[in-house]
Design an enzyme around this catalytic site. Structure first.
Site, PDB file in Angstrom:
ATOM      1  CG  HIS A 182      -3.371   3.011   2.412  1.00  0.00           C
ATOM      2  ND1 HIS A 182      -3.892   2.680   1.178  1.00  0.00           N
ATOM      3  CD2 HIS A 182      -3.380   1.864   3.146  1.00  0.00           C
ATOM      4  CE1 HIS A 182      -4.195   1.396   1.174  1.00  0.00           C
ATOM      5  NE2 HIS A 182      -3.897   0.881   2.352  1.00  0.00           N
ATOM      6  CB  CYS A 223      -0.944  -0.009   1.195  1.00  0.00           C
ATOM      7  SG  CYS A 223      -1.868  -1.537   1.302  1.00  0.00           S
ATOM      8  CG  ASN A 237      -6.622  -1.459   1.455  1.00  0.00           C
ATOM      9  OD1 ASN A 237      -5.959  -0.984   0.531  1.00  0.00           O
ATOM     10  ND2 ASN A 237      -6.076  -1.923   2.560  1.00  0.00           N
TER      11      ASN A 237
HETATM   12  N1  COA Z   1     -18.121  -9.818   9.378  1.00  0.00           N
HETATM   13  C1  COA Z   1     -18.563 -10.124  10.595  1.00  0.00           C
HETATM   14  N2  COA Z   1     -17.744 -10.405  11.626  1.00  0.00           N
HETATM   15  C2  COA Z   1     -16.430 -10.356  11.394  1.00  0.00           C
HETATM   16  C3  COA Z   1     -15.893 -10.036  10.126  1.00  0.00           C
HETATM   17  C4  COA Z   1     -16.811  -9.759   9.099  1.00  0.00           C
HETATM   18  N3  COA Z   1     -16.398  -9.439   7.854  1.00  0.00           N
HETATM   19  N4  COA Z   1     -14.548 -10.072  10.219  1.00  0.00           N
HETATM   20  C5  COA Z   1     -14.227 -10.394  11.480  1.00  0.00           C
HETATM   21  N5  COA Z   1     -15.364 -10.578  12.193  1.00  0.00           N
HETATM   22  C6  COA Z   1     -15.497 -10.929  13.594  1.00  0.00           C
HETATM   23  C7  COA Z   1     -14.318 -11.702  14.133  1.00  0.00           C
HETATM   24  O1  COA Z   1     -14.454 -13.072  13.852  1.00  0.00           O
HETATM   25  C8  COA Z   1     -14.404 -11.402  15.609  1.00  0.00           C
HETATM   26  O2  COA Z   1     -15.399 -12.225  16.175  1.00  0.00           O
HETATM   27  P1  COA Z   1     -15.197 -12.848  17.657  1.00  0.00           P
HETATM   28  O3  COA Z   1     -15.125 -11.649  18.567  1.00  0.00           O
HETATM   29  O4  COA Z   1     -16.422 -13.667  17.828  1.00  0.00           O
HETATM   30  O5  COA Z   1     -13.924 -13.630  17.585  1.00  0.00           O
HETATM   31  C9  COA Z   1     -14.950  -9.977  15.652  1.00  0.00           C
HETATM   32  O6  COA Z   1     -15.534  -9.733  14.368  1.00  0.00           O
HETATM   33  C10 COA Z   1     -13.881  -8.923  15.926  1.00  0.00           C
HETATM   34  O7  COA Z   1     -12.772  -9.200  15.080  1.00  0.00           O
HETATM   35  P2  COA Z   1     -11.535  -8.231  15.048  1.00  0.00           P
HETATM   36  O8  COA Z   1     -10.552  -8.760  14.059  1.00  0.00           O
HETATM   37  O9  COA Z   1     -11.048  -7.974  16.461  1.00  0.00           O
HETATM   38  O10 COA Z   1     -12.236  -6.915  14.514  1.00  0.00           O
HETATM   39  P3  COA Z   1     -11.613  -5.489  14.300  1.00  0.00           P
HETATM   40  O11 COA Z   1     -12.465  -4.496  14.953  1.00  0.00           O
HETATM   41  O12 COA Z   1     -10.140  -5.469  14.569  1.00  0.00           O
HETATM   42  O13 COA Z   1     -11.809  -5.279  12.730  1.00  0.00           O
HETATM   43  C11 COA Z   1     -10.514  -5.336  10.730  1.00  0.00           C
HETATM   44  C12 COA Z   1     -11.177  -6.157  11.823  1.00  0.00           C
HETATM   45  C13 COA Z   1      -9.794  -6.293   9.784  1.00  0.00           C
HETATM   46  C14 COA Z   1     -11.592  -4.583   9.972  1.00  0.00           C
HETATM   47  C15 COA Z   1      -9.538  -4.335  11.369  1.00  0.00           C
HETATM   48  O14 COA Z   1      -8.700  -5.010  12.297  1.00  0.00           O
HETATM   49  C16 COA Z   1      -8.665  -3.660  10.361  1.00  0.00           C
HETATM   50  O15 COA Z   1      -9.122  -2.913   9.528  1.00  0.00           O
HETATM   51  N6  COA Z   1      -7.341  -3.869  10.457  1.00  0.00           N
HETATM   52  C17 COA Z   1      -6.427  -3.268   9.524  1.00  0.00           C
HETATM   53  C18 COA Z   1      -6.487  -4.036   8.256  1.00  0.00           C
HETATM   54  C19 COA Z   1      -5.840  -3.301   7.143  1.00  0.00           C
HETATM   55  O16 COA Z   1      -6.091  -2.159   6.964  1.00  0.00           O
HETATM   56  N7  COA Z   1      -5.030  -4.006   6.378  1.00  0.00           N
HETATM   57  C20 COA Z   1      -4.388  -3.464   5.269  1.00  0.00           C
HETATM   58  C21 COA Z   1      -3.288  -2.574   5.700  1.00  0.00           C
HETATM   59  S1  COA Z   1      -2.741  -1.687   4.374  1.00  0.00           S
END
Ligand code: COA
Length: 328
Positions: free
Chosen positions: A255, A115, A285
């Site tokens: 980004h 990214c 993204n």
């Molecule tokens: N739909 C529904 N539930 C979902 C889900 C989806 N698409 N994805 C994850 N979950 C669930 C998980 O299983 C978890 O459930 P649990 O509590 O029963 O185990 C819960 O939601 C929380 O998961 P978590 O990973 O802690 O959520 P989060 O608030 O951290 O959000 C992201 C997840 C991926 C959206 C977030 O961490 C993020 O954006 N991270 C950065 C990713 C990124 O930008 N990557 C590229 C970098 S350039």
């Protein structure tokens, strides 16, 4: 001899017609529009058709940027294509773009910095122009990420989309263009966001494909924390080097990874949300393409005026991060 300043002379963007909405994803994976919207800000993303490929969108974005810069493709000295989703392993996507554009004088190569690739490209372009090796440089960020997304993994498949953005850089008058740019990486965090299959280490066999080794794997929660801290820190560094403060920033284009990352970084930097650009709802993204698509959308919407201070910051797999501050 005084240093030549490098600035952006023209921008462009292009993306597939295909749209994948949150409602579409609800039908293929256990998720909901409500979860995706509140956790990421994403409502839809563009998705390329099976017969579409990365360089097509890169060429579309580049043609727009070249036209707006008012130059001829034959004048381009260097083409840098930032992508982690190239058309093919060899030659580089940049060479394929060069042939399509008939920019036969240029050197061409890809940048693999996830990214952060577009800002890495701006940094290299700036150095080549300031150093006198190039006059006009085409920098592109182009991705078809949906080809590498596992649509059974709800934690990643809701995030990524496809598209391309491009910019022509060239010499500008003193006091304008790139004021400060920094690029960084830390390979110790490889496993935060990676795709192990398809290379000489992970291999590319029927077994690795069946296992889905070529799909993106991500520790979302950890990426979130390190992304916020790195983008805020490196943004402060470039502002400080340019002798500017957060209140001097007219437009911040981070980004587009997650609306909550954008909000957290803007808050840490104390840049008011009215000066922060977000298109994550419409594109998701798009990795290296997200900043140049955002920049061109701002140009087209008249949100960028001559003399404006523009801050851009990114974070991606590697891990890599970068920031640039420029005067338009
Ligand atoms: N739909 C529904 N539930 C979902 C889900 C989806 N698409 N994805 C994850 N979950 C669930 C998980 O299983 C978890 O459930 P649990 O509590 O029963 O185990 C819960 O939601 C929380 O998961 P978590 O990973 O802690 O959520 P989060 O608030 O951290 O959000 C992201 C997840 C991926 C959206 C977030 O961490 C993020 O954006 N991270 C950065 C990713 C990124 O930008 N990557 C590229 C970098 S350039």
């Amino acid at each position: 001899m005084s240093k030549v300043n490098a600035g952006i002379l023209g921008t462009g963007h292009s993306y597939p017609k295909g749209v994948l909405t949150n409602a579409d994803l609800e039908k293929i994976v256990d998720t909901s529009d409500e979860w995706i919207t509140t956790r990421t800000g994403i409502k839809q993303r563009r998705k390329a058709a099976p017969d579409e490929y990365t360089s097509q969108f890169a060429v579309g974005a580049s043609r727009e940027a070249i036209e707006r810069a008012g130059i001829d493709p034959a004048e381009i000295d260097l083409i840098l294509c930032a992508t982690v989703t190239p058309d093919q392993i060899l030659p580089s996507t940049a060479c394929l773009i060069q042939a399509e554009l008939e920019a036969h004088k240029a050197a061409a190569m890809d940048i693999v910095a996830a990214c952060s690739g577009f800002l890495y490209g701006l940094s290299i372009a700036g150095a080549m122009i300031s150093g006198g090796q190039s006059k006009y440089v085409l920098v592109i960020g182009a991705e078809i990420l949906t080809r590498y997304v596992d649509y059974t993994d709800r934690s990643t498949c809701v995030l990524f989309g496809d598209g391309a953005g491009a910019a022509i850089l060239g010499p500008v008058e003193s006091g304008r263009g790139i004021l400060s740019v920094k690029i960084r990486s830390d390979g110790r965090y490889e496993k935060q966001l990676y795709a192990p299959g398809g290379g000489t280490k992970g291999g590319f066999t029927a077994e690795t494909i069946a296992r889905g080794d070529h799909f993106f794997k991500m520790k979302g929660h950890e990426v979130f924390k390190i992304a916020v801290r790195s983008m805020a820190d490196i943004s402060r560094e470039v502002l400080c080097e340019a002798g500017l403060k957060a209140e001097d920033v007219d437009l911040f284009i981070p980004h587009q990874a997650n609306q909550r990352i954008t909000d957290a970084v803007s808050e840490m930097l104390k840049v008011d949300s009215s000066r922060v650009y977000s298109n994550i709802a419409m594109h998701g993204n798009t990795s290296s393409a997200s900043i140049p698509i955002g920049l061109d959308e701002c140009v087209e919407a008249g949100r960028v005026r001559q003399g404006d201070v523009i801050l851009m910051a990114s974070f991606g797999g590697g891990v890599t991060w970068s920031a640039v501050v420029m005067r338009w």
